[in-house]
Write an enzyme that holds these catalytic residues in place. Structure first.
Site, mmCIF file in Angstrom:
data_model
loop_
_atom_site.group_PDB
_atom_site.id
_atom_site.type_symbol
_atom_site.label_atom_id
_atom_site.label_comp_id
_atom_site.label_asym_id
_atom_site.label_seq_id
_atom_site.Cartn_x
_atom_site.Cartn_y
_atom_site.Cartn_z
ATOM 1 N N TYR A 138 0.826 -1.209 0.000
ATOM 2 C CA TYR A 138 0.000 0.000 0.000
ATOM 3 C C TYR A 138 0.865 1.266 0.000
ATOM 4 O O TYR A 138 0.503 2.275 -0.618
ATOM 5 C CB TYR A 138 -1.005 -0.020 1.163
ATOM 6 C CG TYR A 138 -2.224 -0.851 0.788
ATOM 7 C CD1 TYR A 138 -3.259 -0.297 0.060
ATOM 8 C CD2 TYR A 138 -2.287 -2.190 1.116
ATOM 9 C CE1 TYR A 138 -4.346 -1.053 -0.330
ATOM 10 C CE2 TYR A 138 -3.372 -2.965 0.728
ATOM 11 C CZ TYR A 138 -4.402 -2.388 0.000
ATOM 12 O OH TYR A 138 -5.467 -3.150 -0.401
ATOM 13 N N HIS A 167 -14.977 1.301 -2.138
ATOM 14 C CA HIS A 167 -13.914 0.451 -1.586
ATOM 15 C C HIS A 167 -12.929 1.215 -0.709
ATOM 16 O O HIS A 167 -11.828 0.745 -0.470
ATOM 17 C CB HIS A 167 -13.185 -0.300 -2.718
ATOM 18 C CG HIS A 167 -14.075 -1.276 -3.434
ATOM 19 N ND1 HIS A 167 -13.805 -1.785 -4.696
ATOM 20 C CD2 HIS A 167 -15.233 -1.851 -3.048
ATOM 21 C CE1 HIS A 167 -14.764 -2.614 -5.044
ATOM 22 N NE2 HIS A 167 -15.653 -2.666 -4.068
ATOM 23 N N CYS A 223 -2.558 2.633 16.537
ATOM 24 C CA CYS A 223 -3.730 3.392 16.952
ATOM 25 C C CYS A 223 -3.402 4.234 18.190
ATOM 26 O O CYS A 223 -2.909 3.704 19.188
ATOM 27 C CB CYS A 223 -4.854 2.414 17.269
ATOM 28 S SG CYS A 223 -6.324 3.221 17.895
ATOM 29 N N CYS A 248 -5.726 2.752 21.209
ATOM 30 C CA CYS A 248 -5.584 1.436 21.850
ATOM 31 C C CYS A 248 -4.277 0.723 21.506
ATOM 32 O O CYS A 248 -4.078 -0.423 21.910
ATOM 33 C CB CYS A 248 -6.782 0.545 21.494
ATOM 34 S SG CYS A 248 -6.743 -0.063 19.796
ATOM 35 N N THR A 286 -14.281 -0.550 -15.702
ATOM 36 C CA THR A 286 -14.257 -1.610 -14.690
ATOM 37 C C THR A 286 -14.454 -2.963 -15.356
ATOM 38 O O THR A 286 -15.232 -3.080 -16.309
ATOM 39 C CB THR A 286 -15.333 -1.408 -13.589
ATOM 40 O OG1 THR A 286 -15.306 -2.555 -12.717
ATOM 41 C CG2 THR A 286 -16.733 -1.224 -14.133
HETATM 42 C C1 BJW Z 1 -9.887 0.778 -19.431
HETATM 43 C C2 BJW Z 1 -8.742 1.551 -19.644
HETATM 44 C C3 BJW Z 1 -8.915 2.810 -20.259
HETATM 45 C C4 BJW Z 1 -8.150 -0.287 -18.664
HETATM 46 N N1 BJW Z 1 -10.134 3.204 -20.620
HETATM 47 N N2 BJW Z 1 -11.085 1.177 -19.804
HETATM 48 C C5 BJW Z 1 -21.578 -12.025 -5.723
HETATM 49 C C6 BJW Z 1 -21.133 -12.930 -6.685
HETATM 50 C C7 BJW Z 1 -19.826 -13.437 -6.628
HETATM 51 C C8 BJW Z 1 -18.942 -13.076 -5.598
HETATM 52 C C9 BJW Z 1 -19.390 -12.172 -4.660
HETATM 53 C C10 BJW Z 1 -20.689 -11.671 -4.731
HETATM 54 N N3 BJW Z 1 -20.847 -10.793 -3.689
HETATM 55 C C11 BJW Z 1 -19.689 -10.736 -2.988
HETATM 56 C C12 BJW Z 1 -18.794 -11.580 -3.551
HETATM 57 C C13 BJW Z 1 -17.383 -11.813 -3.077
HETATM 58 C C14 BJW Z 1 -16.417 -10.763 -3.551
HETATM 59 C C15 BJW Z 1 -16.376 -10.760 -5.086
HETATM 60 O O1 BJW Z 1 -16.955 -9.932 -5.750
HETATM 61 N N4 BJW Z 1 -15.629 -11.678 -5.656
HETATM 62 C C16 BJW Z 1 -15.508 -11.768 -7.132
HETATM 63 C C17 BJW Z 1 -14.079 -11.384 -7.546
HETATM 64 C C18 BJW Z 1 -15.875 -13.145 -7.544
HETATM 65 N N5 BJW Z 1 -16.804 -9.462 -3.050
HETATM 66 C C19 BJW Z 1 -16.445 -9.048 -1.847
HETATM 67 O O2 BJW Z 1 -15.807 -9.768 -1.086
HETATM 68 C C20 BJW Z 1 -16.900 -7.671 -1.421
HETATM 69 N N6 BJW Z 1 -17.521 -7.743 -0.144
HETATM 70 C C21 BJW Z 1 -18.778 -8.149 0.025
HETATM 71 O O3 BJW Z 1 -19.515 -8.374 -0.900
HETATM 72 O O4 BJW Z 1 -19.161 -8.278 1.363
HETATM 73 C C22 BJW Z 1 -20.292 -9.089 1.665
HETATM 74 C C23 BJW Z 1 -19.893 -10.529 1.415
HETATM 75 C C24 BJW Z 1 -18.733 -11.027 1.959
HETATM 76 C C25 BJW Z 1 -18.361 -12.370 1.716
HETATM 77 C C26 BJW Z 1 -19.148 -13.171 0.879
HETATM 78 C C27 BJW Z 1 -20.304 -12.643 0.312
HETATM 79 C C28 BJW Z 1 -20.683 -11.311 0.594
HETATM 80 C C29 BJW Z 1 -15.703 -6.750 -1.247
HETATM 81 C C30 BJW Z 1 -14.957 -6.501 -2.515
HETATM 82 C C31 BJW Z 1 -13.734 -5.633 -2.240
HETATM 83 C C32 BJW Z 1 -12.845 -5.455 -3.455
HETATM 84 N N7 BJW Z 1 -11.622 -4.886 -3.034
HETATM 85 C C33 BJW Z 1 -10.641 -4.493 -4.043
HETATM 86 C C34 BJW Z 1 -9.378 -3.975 -3.302
HETATM 87 C C35 BJW Z 1 -9.688 -2.597 -2.714
HETATM 88 C C36 BJW Z 1 -8.532 -2.016 -2.003
HETATM 89 C C37 BJW Z 1 -7.370 -1.745 -2.913
HETATM 90 O O5 BJW Z 1 -7.451 -0.986 -3.896
HETATM 91 O O6 BJW Z 1 -6.315 -2.288 -2.612
HETATM 92 O O7 BJW Z 1 -11.171 -3.458 -4.904
HETATM 93 S S1 BJW Z 1 -10.261 -5.792 -5.204
HETATM 94 C C38 BJW Z 1 -10.066 -4.738 -6.621
HETATM 95 O O8 BJW Z 1 -11.095 -5.039 -7.599
HETATM 96 C C39 BJW Z 1 -10.370 -3.316 -6.103
HETATM 97 C C40 BJW Z 1 -11.182 -2.755 -7.234
HETATM 98 O O9 BJW Z 1 -11.951 -1.648 -6.779
HETATM 99 C C41 BJW Z 1 -12.014 -3.935 -7.677
HETATM 100 C C42 BJW Z 1 -12.572 -3.834 -9.063
HETATM 101 O O10 BJW Z 1 -11.556 -3.742 -10.011
HETATM 102 P P1 BJW Z 1 -11.730 -2.792 -11.286
HETATM 103 O O11 BJW Z 1 -11.806 -1.388 -10.864
HETATM 104 O O12 BJW Z 1 -12.835 -3.295 -12.115
HETATM 105 O O13 BJW Z 1 -10.312 -2.962 -12.004
HETATM 106 P P2 BJW Z 1 -9.817 -4.102 -13.024
HETATM 107 O O14 BJW Z 1 -8.359 -4.040 -13.090
HETATM 108 O O15 BJW Z 1 -10.423 -5.412 -12.689
HETATM 109 O O16 BJW Z 1 -10.449 -3.663 -14.425
HETATM 110 C C43 BJW Z 1 -10.014 -2.515 -15.111
HETATM 111 C C44 BJW Z 1 -10.846 -2.392 -16.375
HETATM 112 O O17 BJW Z 1 -10.529 -1.173 -17.027
HETATM 113 C C45 BJW Z 1 -10.605 -3.515 -17.394
HETATM 114 O O18 BJW Z 1 -11.875 -4.015 -17.821
HETATM 115 C C46 BJW Z 1 -9.871 -2.821 -18.556
HETATM 116 O O19 BJW Z 1 -10.229 -3.348 -19.832
HETATM 117 C C47 BJW Z 1 -10.381 -1.404 -18.410
HETATM 118 N N8 BJW Z 1 -9.448 -0.364 -18.880
HETATM 119 N N9 BJW Z 1 -7.623 0.866 -19.229
HETATM 120 C C48 BJW Z 1 -11.182 2.379 -20.424
HETATM 121 N N10 BJW Z 1 -7.838 3.636 -20.538
HETATM 122 ZN ZN ZN Z 2 -7.660 1.293 18.220
#
Ligand code: BJW
Ligand code: ZN
Length: 258
Positions: free
Chosen positions: A70, A132, A164, A167, A205
């Site tokens: 990070y 996020h 923290c 704590c 995304t």
């Molecule tokens: C361009 C470009 C240009 C490039 N122009 N385009 C339902 C179904 C299945 C699974 C789940 C579900 N509900 C929950 C889940 C579990 C899980 C999940 O979704 N898993 C899947 C991967 C299968 N979700 C969670 O755990 C979430 N929590 C939750 O739902 O809590 C309740 C729960 C818990 C447990 C079980 C069930 C429910 C939390 C998700 C947290 C995601 N965290 C991250 C890290 C954040 C911190 C950090 O930054 O370090 O978030 S992971 C990472 O992915 C980050 C992003 O925000 C996120 C999305 O990524 P993003 O932004 O789409 O980026 P990329 O790289 O994937 O894509 C980039 C795109 O841009 C590409 O398409 C390129 O083509 C395009 N591109 N250049 C236009 N110039």
């Molecule tokens: Zn604390």
């Protein structure tokens, strides 16, 4: 993509006449600012498996390694500026208060673009919903302490990591990791915006991470239209009225031009 492209004109008119618009952004909107995306050939996950770094278990197992990652990302993002897509979106939200930006990004670039247009105070009324969390906040692993935090983090050893003041437990980045719940109020506000939107514009995304990726489907189910801007096809491409296969800086300013 030419300004005169019929799909551009159609969606520009749609956005002009929409009563309410939701813009959902992901890492791709910041890619042309130099912020790495997550997935794909140059993505952040290429060298790090998500379960190694973006889970609470990973932080418990090796907080130093997670902070090192990070810290590196903070440094990279600090050198980045909003691009033409962030700027066009900021102008659009300022012009039209019924537009809500909902971002999965933790880089703060939407907010910076707004601050370039408005005072910090004015910008606070048009802020994006950050699903996020933020790279520039920390929270305690044990109590409710949470604070803005931009200082460099010394990740040379576990003993040097930030603690923290309430704590003395470890502070962690205030981001949402896999398996963690999103902030309830933020998610509720995003769902309400998705339900009420005539148009959901989805930019840069991969649409694989939920619940963020479900928001355009909420708009669609409520009778609204989904429009996508992405270099690659995604699971949302089939439900989109138009899926522009082009970069965010190329298409977003065209779609949002007056
Ligand atoms: C361009 C470009 C240009 C490039 N122009 N385009 C339902 C179904 C299945 C699974 C789940 C579900 N509900 C929950 C889940 C579990 C899980 C999940 O979704 N898993 C899947 C991967 C299968 N979700 C969670 O755990 C979430 N929590 C939750 O739902 O809590 C309740 C729960 C818990 C447990 C079980 C069930 C429910 C939390 C998700 C947290 C995601 N965290 C991250 C890290 C954040 C911190 C950090 O930054 O370090 O978030 S992971 C990472 O992915 C980050 C992003 O925000 C996120 C999305 O990524 P993003 O932004 O789409 O980026 P990329 O790289 O994937 O894509 C980039 C795109 O841009 C590409 O398409 C390129 O083509 C395009 N591109 N250049 C236009 N110039
Ligand atoms: Zn604390």
């Amino acid at each position: 993509m030419p300004d005169t492209d019929p799909a551009v004109s159609e969606i520009r008119d749609l956005l002009r006449s929409a009563k309410s618009t939701l813009v959902l952004t992901g890492a791709g909107v910041s890619a042309e600012s130099g912020v790495p995306t997550f997935r794909g050939p140059d993505g952040l996950w290429k060298n790090h498996r998500p379960e190694q770094l973006a889970t609470a278990d990973a932080f418990r197992a090796d907080p130093r390694l997670v902070w090192e990652w990070y810290g590196w990302r903070r440094q990279r993002v600090a050198a980045c500026r909003p691009n033409a897509a962030h700027e066009a979106l900021a102008r659009f939200t300022v012009r039209d208060s019924s537009t809500q930006i909902v971002t999965q990004n933790v880089d703060g670039l939407h907010e910076l673009a707004l601050q370039d247009l408005l005072s910090v105070e004015e910008a606070s009324t048009a802020l994006p919903l950050e699903l996020h969390g933020s790279l520039y906040r920390v929270r305690c692993v044990a109590c409710r302490f949470r604070v803005g935090h931009r200082d460099p983090v010394d990740a040379t050893s576990e003993a040097s990591l930030p603690r923290c003041p309430e704590c003395d437990n470890l502070l962690r980045p205030d981001v949402v990791w896999f398996g963690e719940s999103l902030d309830e109020k933020t998610l509720e506000a995003a769902i309400t915006a998705a339900e009420g939107a005539d148009v959901c514009l989805v930019v840069g995304t991969s649409a694989v991470v939920h619940p963020a990726a479900s928001l355009p489907l909420v708009t669609r189910q409520a009778g609204g239209v989904v429009v996508e801007v992405n270099l690659e096809p995604t699971p949302l491409s089939d439900v989109a009225r138009v899926s522009f296969r082009a970069s965010a800086t190329e298409v977003v300013p065209l779609l949002l031009a007056l």
